[in-house]
Structure formats: C-alpha cells, structure tokens
Design a protein around this motif. Structure first.
Motif, mmCIF file in Angstrom:
data_model
loop_
_atom_site.group_PDB
_atom_site.id
_atom_site.type_symbol
_atom_site.label_atom_id
_atom_site.label_comp_id
_atom_site.label_asym_id
_atom_site.label_seq_id
_atom_site.Cartn_x
_atom_site.Cartn_y
_atom_site.Cartn_z
ATOM 1 N N VAL A 76 0.874 -1.170 0.000
ATOM 2 C CA VAL A 76 0.000 0.000 0.000
ATOM 3 C C VAL A 76 0.913 1.223 0.000
ATOM 4 O O VAL A 76 1.662 1.441 0.952
ATOM 5 N N PRO A 77 0.873 2.035 -1.063
ATOM 6 C CA PRO A 77 1.738 3.216 -1.149
ATOM 7 C C PRO A 77 1.437 4.228 -0.032
ATOM 8 O O PRO A 77 0.390 4.158 0.616
ATOM 9 N N PRO A 78 2.326 5.203 0.154
ATOM 10 C CA PRO A 78 2.114 6.217 1.190
ATOM 11 C C PRO A 78 0.758 6.911 1.048
ATOM 12 O O PRO A 78 0.359 7.314 -0.054
ATOM 13 N N HIS A 79 0.080 7.018 2.188
ATOM 14 C CA HIS A 79 -1.253 7.602 2.217
ATOM 15 C C HIS A 79 -1.547 8.117 3.626
ATOM 16 O O HIS A 79 -0.747 7.949 4.524
ATOM 17 N N TRP A 80 -2.721 8.711 3.807
ATOM 18 C CA TRP A 80 -3.149 9.180 5.119
ATOM 19 C C TRP A 80 -4.672 9.078 5.214
ATOM 20 O O TRP A 80 -5.355 8.926 4.206
ATOM 21 N N HIS A 81 -5.166 9.142 6.445
ATOM 22 C CA HIS A 81 -6.604 9.074 6.714
ATOM 23 C C HIS A 81 -7.025 10.331 7.465
ATOM 24 O O HIS A 81 -6.256 10.864 8.267
ATOM 25 N N PRO A 82 -8.253 10.804 7.247
ATOM 26 C CA PRO A 82 -8.702 12.033 7.899
ATOM 27 C C PRO A 82 -8.994 11.864 9.394
ATOM 28 O O PRO A 82 -9.022 12.844 10.127
ATOM 29 N N GLY A 83 -9.209 10.648 9.841
ATOM 30 C CA GLY A 83 -9.492 10.401 11.258
ATOM 31 C C GLY A 83 -8.423 9.527 11.884
ATOM 32 O O GLY A 83 -7.578 8.957 11.192
ATOM 33 N N ILE A 84 -8.463 9.430 13.196
ATOM 34 C CA ILE A 84 -7.532 8.557 13.898
ATOM 35 C C ILE A 84 -7.757 7.123 13.419
ATOM 36 O O ILE A 84 -8.885 6.755 13.063
ATOM 37 N N GLU A 85 -6.712 6.342 13.349
ATOM 38 C CA GLU A 85 -6.842 4.957 12.907
ATOM 39 C C GLU A 85 -6.094 4.045 13.868
ATOM 40 O O GLU A 85 -4.917 4.261 14.141
ATOM 41 N N HIS A 86 -6.809 3.051 14.370
ATOM 42 C CA HIS A 86 -6.236 2.037 15.255
ATOM 43 C C HIS A 86 -6.177 0.733 14.475
ATOM 44 O O HIS A 86 -7.199 0.276 13.964
ATOM 45 N N ILE A 87 -4.999 0.150 14.390
ATOM 46 C CA ILE A 87 -4.833 -1.116 13.680
ATOM 47 C C ILE A 87 -4.294 -2.144 14.671
ATOM 48 O O ILE A 87 -3.318 -1.883 15.374
ATOM 49 N N THR A 88 -4.950 -3.296 14.719
ATOM 50 C CA THR A 88 -4.476 -4.422 15.514
ATOM 51 C C THR A 88 -4.192 -5.567 14.558
ATOM 52 O O THR A 88 -5.042 -5.916 13.736
ATOM 53 N N ILE A 89 -3.019 -6.141 14.647
ATOM 54 C CA ILE A 89 -2.677 -7.262 13.779
ATOM 55 C C ILE A 89 -3.230 -8.533 14.416
ATOM 56 O O ILE A 89 -2.900 -8.871 15.545
ATOM 57 N N ILE A 90 -4.077 -9.218 13.680
ATOM 58 C CA ILE A 90 -4.707 -10.447 14.156
ATOM 59 C C ILE A 90 -3.797 -11.641 13.871
ATOM 60 O O ILE A 90 -3.596 -12.502 14.722
ATOM 61 N N SER A 91 -3.239 -11.681 12.660
ATOM 62 C CA SER A 91 -2.319 -12.758 12.287
ATOM 63 C C SER A 91 -1.390 -12.257 11.193
ATOM 64 O O SER A 91 -1.682 -11.280 10.512
ATOM 65 N N GLY A 92 -0.269 -12.932 11.048
ATOM 66 C CA GLY A 92 0.705 -12.530 10.052
ATOM 67 C C GLY A 92 1.541 -11.356 10.537
ATOM 68 O O GLY A 92 1.619 -11.075 11.731
ATOM 69 N N THR A 93 2.151 -10.664 9.576
ATOM 70 C CA THR A 93 3.002 -9.515 9.881
ATOM 71 C C THR A 93 2.705 -8.395 8.899
ATOM 72 O O THR A 93 2.744 -8.605 7.688
ATOM 73 N N LEU A 94 2.404 -7.222 9.431
ATOM 74 C CA LEU A 94 2.204 -6.030 8.618
ATOM 75 C C LEU A 94 3.428 -5.146 8.825
ATOM 76 O O LEU A 94 3.743 -4.756 9.948
ATOM 77 N N HIS A 95 4.134 -4.856 7.753
ATOM 78 C CA HIS A 95 5.318 -3.999 7.814
ATOM 79 C C HIS A 95 4.852 -2.566 7.556
ATOM 80 O O HIS A 95 4.298 -2.281 6.505
ATOM 81 N N MET A 96 5.057 -1.686 8.546
ATOM 82 C CA MET A 96 4.558 -0.323 8.434
ATOM 83 C C MET A 96 5.689 0.681 8.542
ATOM 84 O O MET A 96 6.563 0.560 9.394
ATOM 85 N N GLY A 97 5.630 1.683 7.670
ATOM 86 C CA GLY A 97 6.577 2.784 7.710
ATOM 87 C C GLY A 97 5.833 4.096 7.817
ATOM 88 O O GLY A 97 4.691 4.213 7.382
ATOM 89 N N ILE A 98 6.493 5.079 8.389
ATOM 90 C CA ILE A 98 5.916 6.410 8.525
ATOM 91 C C ILE A 98 6.668 7.339 7.585
ATOM 92 O O ILE A 98 7.904 7.336 7.555
ATOM 93 N N GLY A 99 5.922 8.121 6.827
ATOM 94 C CA GLY A 99 6.547 9.074 5.916
ATOM 95 C C GLY A 99 5.835 9.110 4.583
ATOM 96 O O GLY A 99 4.891 8.362 4.328
#
Length: 156
Positions: A76-99
C-alpha cells in the motif's frame, strides 16, 4: 508487489454492508463474534484480498471496525486518513513505515497482537510478506488519501 486499492476496499465494504446480512447492521446491540462467524468477501479488483465489516458504516460519522485479509507480497503506497486509525494485527506480519516516501527498509514489522495508533493525517505505508489479517477501528467517514495521486489505483 501488488498495490492495495483502498478506495475499492471502501466501496466493496459499503456494498457488502448494504447487500448481505452482517453484524455491522445491528447498531446499538451487544455484539459477540467468534472468528468463524465473520463473513469474508472477495474484492474482485484485488484478487486474494478479503474484507469483513464488523461494525458501523464506513461512509457515516460513527464508530467503525473491519478486517482486511492481505495476501503475501501486498503493498500500500504512502497515504493518510482524515481520522484517527487504530490497527491491531490479528495474524501474520504487517510492515509499516511512517513518511511520504515508500522505503521497505524503514518499516517496522508488526506481528500478531501488535498495534498501531495513528493520528489524523499521519503519512504511512504498509506491505506484507505473508498472509496478514489486520483489524481497523476508527470513526467514519473513513477514506484513504494517497500522497502521490498517481499511486491511487482507482486513477490508473
């Protein structure tokens, strides 16, 4: 890596919530669900991605909760959301970067039970190397805004 079209995700979630019985339609009721009770739907434009809406409607101002099931090697390319976003990883691995620039070497591996809480407008990007399920909580309406409009798969 494939690009995740989050605009299509939003559209499919909305269509799913309007066309099939789901827990999301029972606003105000106490909800208890076993994972086997969730209804996963294919996203035809994104082969392999599945989505389930648990609470709310993504196009309304209300609490929302949904899960996304990503196949391996999704980006998923760099993006943003207008509201607060809470993400919980249920399974697997999500690699996240800020910028604002995608750089896989600058991501943090969020494994099962990890969380991320992003304030409105936080520029971020993600990728997977294995099937990953992430649960998202927010307040609608929910949208995805790409830093580089050319990254928006809906505009390609």
């Amino acid at each position: 890596m494939k690009h995740l079209n989050t605009s299509l995700v939003l559209a499919c979630v909305l269509c799913t919530s309007l066309s099939a019985p789901s827990m999301a339609q029972h606003a105000g009721e106490h909800i208890m669900l076993d994972p086997s009770e969730l209804t996963w739907n294919d996203l035809p434009a994104l082969p392999g991605v599945k989505i389930t809406l648990i609470e709310g409607a993504l196009n309304q101002s209300m609490p929302i909760m949904f899960r996304l099931k990503f196949p391996a090697n999704f980006k998923v390319p760099p993006h943003w959301h207008p509201g607060i976003e809470h993400i919980t990883i249920i399974s697997g691995t999500l690699h996240m970067g800020i910028g604002s620039v995608f750089d896989a070497s600058k991501t943090r591996a969020l494994k099962a039970a990890s969380v991320s809480i992003m304030q409105p407008g936080t520029h971020h990007y993600v990728w997977t190397s294995e099937e990953t399920i992430a649960q998202i909580h927010s307040i609608g309406p929910w949208s995805v805004n790409y830093i580089n409009p050319g990254d928006d798969p809906a505009k390609k």
